[in-house]
Design an enzyme around this catalytic site. Structure first.
Site, mmCIF file in Angstrom:
data_model
loop_
_atom_site.group_PDB
_atom_site.id
_atom_site.type_symbol
_atom_site.label_atom_id
_atom_site.label_comp_id
_atom_site.label_asym_id
_atom_site.label_seq_id
_atom_site.Cartn_x
_atom_site.Cartn_y
_atom_site.Cartn_z
ATOM 1 N N GLY A 49 0.829 -1.205 0.000
ATOM 2 C CA GLY A 49 0.000 0.000 0.000
ATOM 3 C C GLY A 49 0.859 1.249 0.000
ATOM 4 N N GLY A 51 -0.804 4.463 -0.008
ATOM 5 C CA GLY A 51 -1.637 5.609 0.348
ATOM 6 C C GLY A 51 -0.934 6.400 1.439
ATOM 7 N N GLY A 54 0.680 3.785 3.975
ATOM 8 C CA GLY A 54 1.791 2.989 3.448
ATOM 9 C C GLY A 54 2.909 3.850 2.872
ATOM 10 N NE ARG A 339 -17.526 12.492 8.179
ATOM 11 C CZ ARG A 339 -16.365 12.306 7.586
ATOM 12 N NH1 ARG A 339 -15.903 11.085 7.436
ATOM 13 N NH2 ARG A 339 -15.665 13.324 7.154
ATOM 14 C CG HIS A 410 -16.953 8.366 3.571
ATOM 15 N ND1 HIS A 410 -16.475 8.814 2.361
ATOM 16 C CD2 HIS A 410 -16.232 9.005 4.521
ATOM 17 C CE1 HIS A 410 -15.505 9.695 2.580
ATOM 18 N NE2 HIS A 410 -15.326 9.816 3.882
ATOM 19 N NE ARG A 444 -12.751 8.170 8.952
ATOM 20 C CZ ARG A 444 -12.838 9.277 8.218
ATOM 21 N NH1 ARG A 444 -12.348 10.420 8.669
ATOM 22 N NH2 ARG A 444 -13.432 9.261 7.051
ATOM 23 C CG LEU A 450 -6.896 12.636 5.449
ATOM 24 C CD1 LEU A 450 -6.855 13.998 4.750
ATOM 25 C CD2 LEU A 450 -6.594 11.544 4.441
HETATM 26 C C1 FAD Z 1 -13.996 10.687 -1.201
HETATM 27 C C2 FAD Z 1 -13.291 10.582 0.118
HETATM 28 C C3 FAD Z 1 -12.916 11.722 0.806
HETATM 29 C C4 FAD Z 1 -12.261 11.620 2.036
HETATM 30 N N1 FAD Z 1 -11.904 12.770 2.690
HETATM 31 C C5 FAD Z 1 -11.266 12.666 3.876
HETATM 32 C C6 FAD Z 1 -10.858 13.844 4.577
HETATM 33 O O1 FAD Z 1 -11.082 14.962 4.134
HETATM 34 N N2 FAD Z 1 -10.218 13.689 5.751
HETATM 35 C C7 FAD Z 1 -9.945 12.472 6.288
HETATM 36 O O2 FAD Z 1 -9.340 12.397 7.354
HETATM 37 N N3 FAD Z 1 -10.295 11.343 5.625
HETATM 38 C C8 FAD Z 1 -10.946 11.415 4.443
HETATM 39 N N4 FAD Z 1 -11.309 10.273 3.795
HETATM 40 C C9 FAD Z 1 -10.846 8.967 4.297
HETATM 41 C C10 FAD Z 1 -9.388 8.770 3.904
HETATM 42 O O3 FAD Z 1 -9.166 9.295 2.613
HETATM 43 C C11 FAD Z 1 -8.966 7.304 3.897
HETATM 44 O O4 FAD Z 1 -9.405 6.677 5.056
HETATM 45 C C12 FAD Z 1 -7.452 7.201 3.847
HETATM 46 O O5 FAD Z 1 -6.944 7.972 2.786
HETATM 47 C C13 FAD Z 1 -6.995 5.757 3.711
HETATM 48 O O6 FAD Z 1 -5.591 5.756 3.557
HETATM 49 P P1 FAD Z 1 -4.778 4.409 3.556
HETATM 50 O O7 FAD Z 1 -3.368 4.775 3.314
HETATM 51 O O8 FAD Z 1 -5.105 3.618 4.761
HETATM 52 O O9 FAD Z 1 -5.358 3.577 2.302
HETATM 53 P P2 FAD Z 1 -5.484 3.941 0.731
HETATM 54 O O10 FAD Z 1 -5.211 5.358 0.434
HETATM 55 O O11 FAD Z 1 -6.806 3.360 0.324
HETATM 56 O O12 FAD Z 1 -4.325 3.112 0.073
HETATM 57 C C14 FAD Z 1 -4.387 1.716 -0.068
HETATM 58 C C15 FAD Z 1 -3.144 1.261 -0.785
HETATM 59 O O13 FAD Z 1 -3.064 -0.156 -0.709
HETATM 60 C C16 FAD Z 1 -2.800 -0.698 -1.979
HETATM 61 N N5 FAD Z 1 -3.378 -2.038 -1.986
HETATM 62 C C17 FAD Z 1 -4.575 -2.451 -1.493
HETATM 63 N N6 FAD Z 1 -4.699 -3.774 -1.630
HETATM 64 C C18 FAD Z 1 -3.577 -4.217 -2.207
HETATM 65 C C19 FAD Z 1 -3.125 -5.490 -2.611
HETATM 66 N N7 FAD Z 1 -3.841 -6.588 -2.418
HETATM 67 N N8 FAD Z 1 -1.908 -5.573 -3.208
HETATM 68 C C20 FAD Z 1 -1.131 -4.470 -3.409
HETATM 69 N N9 FAD Z 1 -1.514 -3.241 -3.033
HETATM 70 C C21 FAD Z 1 -2.724 -3.114 -2.450
HETATM 71 C C22 FAD Z 1 -3.424 0.265 -2.962
HETATM 72 O O14 FAD Z 1 -2.801 0.120 -4.214
HETATM 73 C C23 FAD Z 1 -3.099 1.593 -2.273
HETATM 74 O O15 FAD Z 1 -1.793 1.986 -2.613
HETATM 75 C C24 FAD Z 1 -11.983 10.362 2.578
HETATM 76 C C25 FAD Z 1 -12.366 9.204 1.891
HETATM 77 C C26 FAD Z 1 -13.042 9.316 0.687
HETATM 78 C C27 FAD Z 1 -13.520 8.069 0.018
#
Ligand code: FAD
Length: 644
Positions: A49, A51, A54, A339, A410, A444, A450
């Protein structure tokens, strides 16, 4: 109920320090073993990951000197779903001098999560929030600023202070660019190797430790085994089990679910966040829903007509015939209630027949008062890109007519169970960001995901993983190892099975139907009877999937149907566990609303005596086993949540 699961031993977070909460994180860091710089170079870590969680973790571990291998399924780490985050990120900086503090952020988050999160974790999150902003500013993240030059903030739900830092409506994108730059720097320095367009399809466990992953190159179809001394999952949330959600289309549960099948406990799977401000569903062919950021509730007023079935256009409905129901029911927080509360209130007014737009499934979010007070330019400066997005999708101009919004799936508060060190129940497997269950309880608060993802990646994991890695490096592995070969074979067999069914129904048709079941019975409101029905319908649909799914093409190259089929197969198993978790929790709390458990005025009724625990589920292949982790509250005493 016991037909569906059995009860196992309690699970304990053995890493959690006790004593004064303000010093717990400091004491844990001091107590954790360190790895000296020369040894770090000999230790390797896989991070799945890229994001915010990660990306920040891989960059920081690389900077510390570990050998890091980073994986994502997109064509660039920069395309992780985090890029979609709009509204902002919380931090207890108190720049506004409006009464904020680490303790208040901690308090709001524990209360916002409806007293179903761990105090120690949440307090650490609030402490680290302050460092995150400093780190991101140093990276050059262009946060909005006010006239004096300090970073600007806005308000988000569940807080009476203004603590949300933002970069217009693109906060996730800007934060991700910051993390991505840090990651690229390490890639250039040779400490991180990047493997994009690779999907993890299995976890490799050797001698009881997580030691690697099986991945498929999504372009060539090649399957390889990858090894390391520890594995970190930062693979995001599983909201797409509902088919329609605000998540990116690719978001899935496979990485977490494969680990769960291999022994990682899955915690609170039924806690789903339904966001109140999304563009309503417009038809049967839609595959994605669009969020209108919560930040809009700073200035937008939510209302519906007072009369049922009022079909007049909004401009023709006079002020005294409008019901600003959030301001009426919750005067203390008004449009900025959390929410879960805002979503349920929208559902209630629509159920009463007062909803607006096609099918009556919508409420207005109106900016007329804000435009009158601040002027159109000021509103445009704050929310311009969100307004443009709304106009492009609906064809309506939100500057002149109120937006129509409705709740949608969401975020998922559930995820793999982790201890205070963010280590799962499998030694050497760490889980960060939305993929773990750790900090948000049953609901949440906005702008906290974030904060948590970056806290985990930049600050927590880099400090805790050393305590585990200090015992490494572990013995070298290769494909001859029986456990490695077995994991690889599992992946190959599954792909072959999916390709060989050659049925007559598309993967998406199954996914859409699964989503309908989940939304109807495990969505905004759940009942005992509905959840039982859902479980039986999911089981039938799953059986049909394995008989009738059609996956065209082969496994030798790019095949997106095959990718989706594997993900949907895992969603079926997860969906069943979500319903079992929801069924066993006979209380309402946060994002889990059980119709049988509500107060006289329709608010969620918690049952602390019976359910003040984290539900951590063990996979058995048959009925899952429930392990309870009791929650204790020393600093924020559980009370009936009130935002009135
Ligand atoms: C439209 C929207 C708006 C939002 N706005 C906000 C906000 O303003 N403030 C806030 O705090 N939160 C917000 N959120 C929530 C927040 O964006 C997410 O909870 C957060 O970004 C998740 O980050 P993460 O790094 O955990 O996962 P992600 O950003 O989802 O990253 C997941 C990563 O894992 C990788 N991956 C997944 N499975 C596999 C696999 N099997 N093999 C290889 N790679 C894999 C993907 O390629 C990706 O790189 C929002 C969410 C949405 C949907």
């Amino acid at each position: 109920m016991t037909d569906y699961y059995s009860l196992g031993d309690p699970v304990a977070d053995t890493k959690a320090p006790d004593g004064p909460i303000e010093t717990r994180w400091e004491r844990r860091r001091f107590g954790a073993k360190l790895v000296n710089p020369a040894n770090k170079r000999k230790l390797s870590v896989i991070v799945v990951g890229t994001g915010l969680a990660g990306g920040s973790a891989a960059a920081t571990l690389g900077e510390l000197g570990y050998q890091v291998k980073s994986y994502c399924y997109q064509d660039s780490p920069r395309r992780a779903h985090s890029i979609a985050a709009q509204g902002g990120i919380n931090a207890a900086k108190n720049y506004r001098n409006d009464g904020d503090s680490v303790h208040r952020l901690f308090y709001d988050t524990v209360k916002g999560g409806d007293f179903r999160s761990r105090e120690s974790n949440v307090h650490r999150l609030a402490q680290i929030s302050v460092q995150i902003i400093d780190q991101c500013v140093a990276q050059g993240v262009p946060f909005a600023r006010e006239y004096g030059g300090l970073l600007d903030t806005r308000s988000f739900g569940g807080a009476q202070v203004s603590r949300t830092f933002y970069a217009r409506g693109q906060t996730g994108q800007q934060l991700l660019l910051g993390a991505y730059q840090a990651l690229e720097r390490q890639i250039a320095a040779g400490t991180v190797t990047m493997h994009d367009r690779h999907e993890m399809l299995e976890l490799i466990i050797v001698d009881g430790r997580a030691r690697g992953i099986v991945v498929r190159d999504l372009v060539t179809g090649e399957i390889t085994t990858e090894f390391a001394d520890a594995v970190v999952l930062a693979s995001g949330g599983y909201g797409n089990v509902f088919f329609l959600s605000t998540n990116a289309k690719g978001c899935n549960v496979t990485a977490s679910w494969r680990a769960h099948r291999k022994g990682a406990l899955f915690a609170n799977p039924c806690y789903t966040q339904i966001h109140p401000t999304c563009i309503p569903v417009s038809g049967d062919h839609q595959s994605k829903l669009t969020l209108m950021s919560e930040s809009l509730r700073n200035d937008g007023r939510v209302w519906v007509p007072k009369a049922k079935g009022d079909t007049r256009i909004p401009a023709d409905i006079p002020e005294d015939e409008r019901d600003y129901y959030l301001e009426r029911i919750y005067p203390a927080f008004g449009n900025l209630v959390p929410r879960d509360i805002a979503s349920r209130a929208a559902k209630n007014v629509c159920d009463e027949g007062r909803g607006v737009g096609p099918g009556g499934l919508g409420v207005y979010l109106d900016f007329a008062a804000a435009i009158g007070r601040l002027g159109r330019d000021a509103v445009e400066a704050k929310y311009g890109n969100l307004f443009d997005m709304y106009q492009r999708i609906t064809g309506e101009d939100p500057y002149t007519t109120p937006m129509r919004i409705y709740p949608a799936v969401h975020y998922t508060m559930g995820g793999l169970w982790v201890d205070y060190d963010l280590q799962s129940s499998i030694p050497g497997l760490f889980v960060i960001g939305e993929a773990n269950f750790s900090d948000h309880g049953a609901n949440r608060l906005g702008a906290s995901a974030l904060m948590q993802g970056l806290a985990d990646g930049y600050f927590v994991l880099p400090n805790t993983i050393g305590d585990y890695l200090a015992a490494g490096p572990f013995p070298k592995l290769d494909g001859e190892n029986a456990e490695v070969a077995a994991a690889r074979k599992q992946v190959e067999d599954r792909i072959e099975k999916l390709l060989s069914i050659d049925g007559d129904r598309t993967v998406d048709s199954f996914h859409r139907e699964l989503g309908r079941i989940m939304w109807e019975y495990c969505g905004m409101e759940r009942t005992d009877a509905g959840l039982r029905k859902a479980i039986s319908e999911i089981r039938e649909l799953k059986a049909e999937f394995w008989q009738r799914v059609k996956v065209p093409g082969d496994g030798e190259g790019l095949n997106q149907s095959l990718e989706r089929a594997g993900r949907v197969a895992d969603f079926f198993e997860l969906a069943e566990l979500m319903c079992i978790d929801a069924l066993h929790r006979e209380e309402s709390c946060g994002g889990h609303f059980r119709a049988e458990s509500q107060t006289e005025d329709g608010e969620a009724q918690r049952d602390d005596e019976r359910y003040s625990y984290v539900a951590a589920w063990e996979f058995t292949g048959d009925a899952p086993v429930l392990h309870k982790e009791d929650l204790t509250f020393e600093y924020v005493h559980p009370s009936q949540r009130s935002y009135k």
